[in-house]
Design a protein around this motif. Structure first.
Motif, PDB file in Angstrom:
ATOM      1  N   TRP A   1      15.221  33.982   9.098  1.00 14.40           N
ATOM      2  CA  TRP A   1      15.915  33.565   7.868  1.00 14.40           C
ATOM      3  C   TRP A   1      14.982  33.675   6.673  1.00 14.40           C
ATOM      4  O   TRP A   1      15.387  34.099   5.586  1.00 14.40           O
ATOM      5  CB  TRP A   1      16.410  32.126   8.028  1.00 14.40           C
ATOM      6  N   LEU A   2      13.725  33.338   6.872  1.00 16.94           N
ATOM      7  CA  LEU A   2      12.754  33.376   5.784  1.00 16.94           C
ATOM      8  C   LEU A   2      12.182  34.772   5.546  1.00 16.94           C
ATOM      9  O   LEU A   2      11.520  35.001   4.537  1.00 16.94           O
ATOM     10  CB  LEU A   2      11.597  32.416   6.092  1.00 16.94           C
ATOM     11  N   GLY A   3      12.416  35.688   6.476  1.00 16.43           N
ATOM     12  CA  GLY A   3      11.849  37.026   6.336  1.00 16.43           C
ATOM     13  C   GLY A   3      10.417  37.125   6.817  1.00 16.43           C
ATOM     14  O   GLY A   3       9.702  38.057   6.452  1.00 16.43           O
ATOM     15  N   LEU A   4       9.984  36.159   7.650  1.00 18.74           N
ATOM     16  CA  LEU A   4       8.637  36.205   8.215  1.00 18.74           C
ATOM     17  C   LEU A   4       8.716  36.929   9.567  1.00 18.74           C
ATOM     18  O   LEU A   4       8.840  36.301  10.615  1.00 18.74           O
ATOM     19  CB  LEU A   4       8.066  34.793   8.386  1.00 18.74           C
ATOM     20  N   HIS A   5       8.658  38.235   9.514  1.00 21.56           N
ATOM     21  CA  HIS A   5       8.865  39.042  10.717  1.00 21.56           C
ATOM     22  C   HIS A   5       7.538  39.258  11.444  1.00 21.56           C
ATOM     23  O   HIS A   5       6.551  39.686  10.852  1.00 21.56           O
ATOM     24  CB  HIS A   5       9.490  40.385  10.338  1.00 21.56           C
ATOM     25  N   TRP A   6       7.527  38.948  12.732  1.00 21.95           N
ATOM     26  CA  TRP A   6       6.323  39.070  13.546  1.00 21.95           C
ATOM     27  C   TRP A   6       6.227  40.481  14.134  1.00 21.95           C
ATOM     28  O   TRP A   6       7.214  41.194  14.262  1.00 21.95           O
ATOM     29  CB  TRP A   6       6.350  38.025  14.658  1.00 21.95           C
TER      30      TRP A   6
END
Length: 441
Positions: free
Chosen positions: A62-67
């Protein structure tokens, strides 16, 4: 290559405190063109739940913190067992059998004597026969790492030069009596084997970091660069820990907070840089510098998120909010003018429905006694429809000429009569959307 990680325990929903750690590690990795690992700390089988693993991933997405990849500590238990065996062979790992009550009594005695309440290493003096007897009586003991009693020093990315006397710290328990591997050793093994170069976490981990530095060195690993960010407090400086359960990211999402508002705040909170709303992640990455953060406790007020959310929404085109506009009940042919009117007058997308209800159903008019005759006279001068952005100006000019009213004495009574409110959107944009008026036109 720069490699960072975020290592949440799946024992609950992640909150703003967790986000601070995740975001800092993410921004460091992305700014350096490195790797960001999501590492699930699920070595506690009793408390770890798969539903929370899914929730953590959903919140980060949701936050766009893609691992870049996911690791699970429960898949790596053999690595930790191997590290434990190596420490045993070095004489740096020993079994201890004290009960929690016995340890508590020892700590109280030490405090009464003015000594630091650290483990006294009594287990190191047990003979093999005594250990066998204790195992028979109490079961397997815990396994402690034997610290070298020397100063442990490192240059912290936020706190500066740190020096801790290992003699003032208890030998840490790395494996519990039930065999559960604890974070202290699991994290060391993972950081070493995964090539983690930078670790950012809360300042409550400083002592933990000191012991981990010795474990890393004992196992022949390279120490990452450590940085310990300040802990969050409430807006009055009160402890936030008791309220974190109400500050879960999914709760903030339910309240209408938008990702860029939350990220813009958390990327600067506690630093020497001003908090500014950013429109995209690339701006946050480019402007991030861990060295600009301070050590003092950092005040967090959830209410600060809503002005940022409102400002973010004002910048969005209809295409990015079309679903929310439709859900508010706005017909497709009015979506564009409705959004142009509403965008400057909402805090969250949840406010859209109230504005459409006003447009569709009207409002109870507010008419002062001195305006009882004025309002019917003004309404009789309303131009024939259809209405557009020019109608309000044409109408009020005609009313002014007919009644002699002007300024606030002209505009405010008309606004209150049509909307039931003293303030709100520009009437030129709102008037064409008022359905009762449109029907008359």
């Amino acid at each position: 290559m720069t490699t960072t990680r975020f290592a949440p325990s799946p024992t609950g929903f992640i909150h703003v405190g967790n986000l601070r750690t995740a975001l800092m590690n993410y921004l460091i990795a992305r700014k350096a063109g490195g790797t960001f690992i999501l590492r699930i700390d699920d070595t506690d089988p009793e408390r770890s739940k798969e539903e929370y693993v899914d929730a953590i991933k959903q919140d980060l997405e949701w936050l766009g913190l893609h691992w870049d990849r996911v690791e699970r500590q429960s898949d790596r238990l053999d690595h930790y067992a191997d590290a434990a065996d190596r420490l045993r062979k070095m004489g740096r790992f020993y079994e201890a059998f004290e009960t929690p009550t016995e340890l508590d009594l020892k700590r109280k005695k030490q405090l009464n004597m003015g000594k630091p309440p650290v483990y006294d290493r009594a287990a190191l003096n047990l003979s093999d026969a005594e250990k066998d007897a204790l195992r028979a009586e109490r079961g397997t003991g815990v396994w402690r790492f034997k610290l070298d009693h020397e100063r442990i020093e490192w240059n912290d990315g936020i706190l500066g030069d740190i020096s801790i006397d290992a003699a003032s710290v208890s030998d840490p328990v790395l494996i519990k009596a039930d065999g559960q591997v604890l974070y202290t050793i699991a994290s060391v093994v993972d950081d070493t084997e995964m090539g983690v170069t930078d670790v950012v976490r809360g300042s409550d981990h400083v002592t933990n970091t000191a012991t981990q530095i010795q474990i890393i060195k004992a196992l022949g690993g390279a120490c990452p660069r450590f940085a310990h960010h300040s802990l969050l407090t409430g807006p009055q400086g009160e402890a936030l820990s008791k309220r974190l359960g109400t500050l879960a990211l999914r709760d903030l999402r339910e309240q209408g907070v938008k990702p860029m508002a939350l990220l813009s705040l958390m990327a600067r909170l506690g630093s020497s840089d001003p908090i500014e709303l950013r429109s995209e992640m690339a701006e946050l990455i480019e402007g991030f510098d861990i060295n600009r953060f301070g050590a003092a406790p950092t005040k967090f007020d959830v209410q600060d998120l809503f002005p940022l959310t409102a400002k973010h929404l004002q910048s969005l085109p209809l295409s990015e909010v079309a679903e929310a506009v439709a859900e508010a009940g706005v017909p497709a042919d009015l979506a564009e003018p409705f959004w142009a009117m509403a965008r400057e007058n909402i805090t969250t997308l949840g406010d859209l429905k109230a504005w459409w209800d006003l447009c569709r159903d009207g409002a109870d008019p507010l008419i002062a006694d001195e305006d009882r005759d004025f309002i019917p006279e003004a309404m009789a001068l309303l131009p024939e429809g259809p209405f557009d952005g020019e109608t309000w100006g044409i109408w009020t000019k005609a009313v002014k000429e007919a009644t002699g009213r002007k300024g606030k004495g002209l505009f405010m009574p008309l606004r209150k009569a049509l909307t039931g409110m003293e303030r709100g959107p520009e009437m030129a944009t709102l008037l064409p959307l008022l359905q009762v008026i449109r029907a008359r036109g």
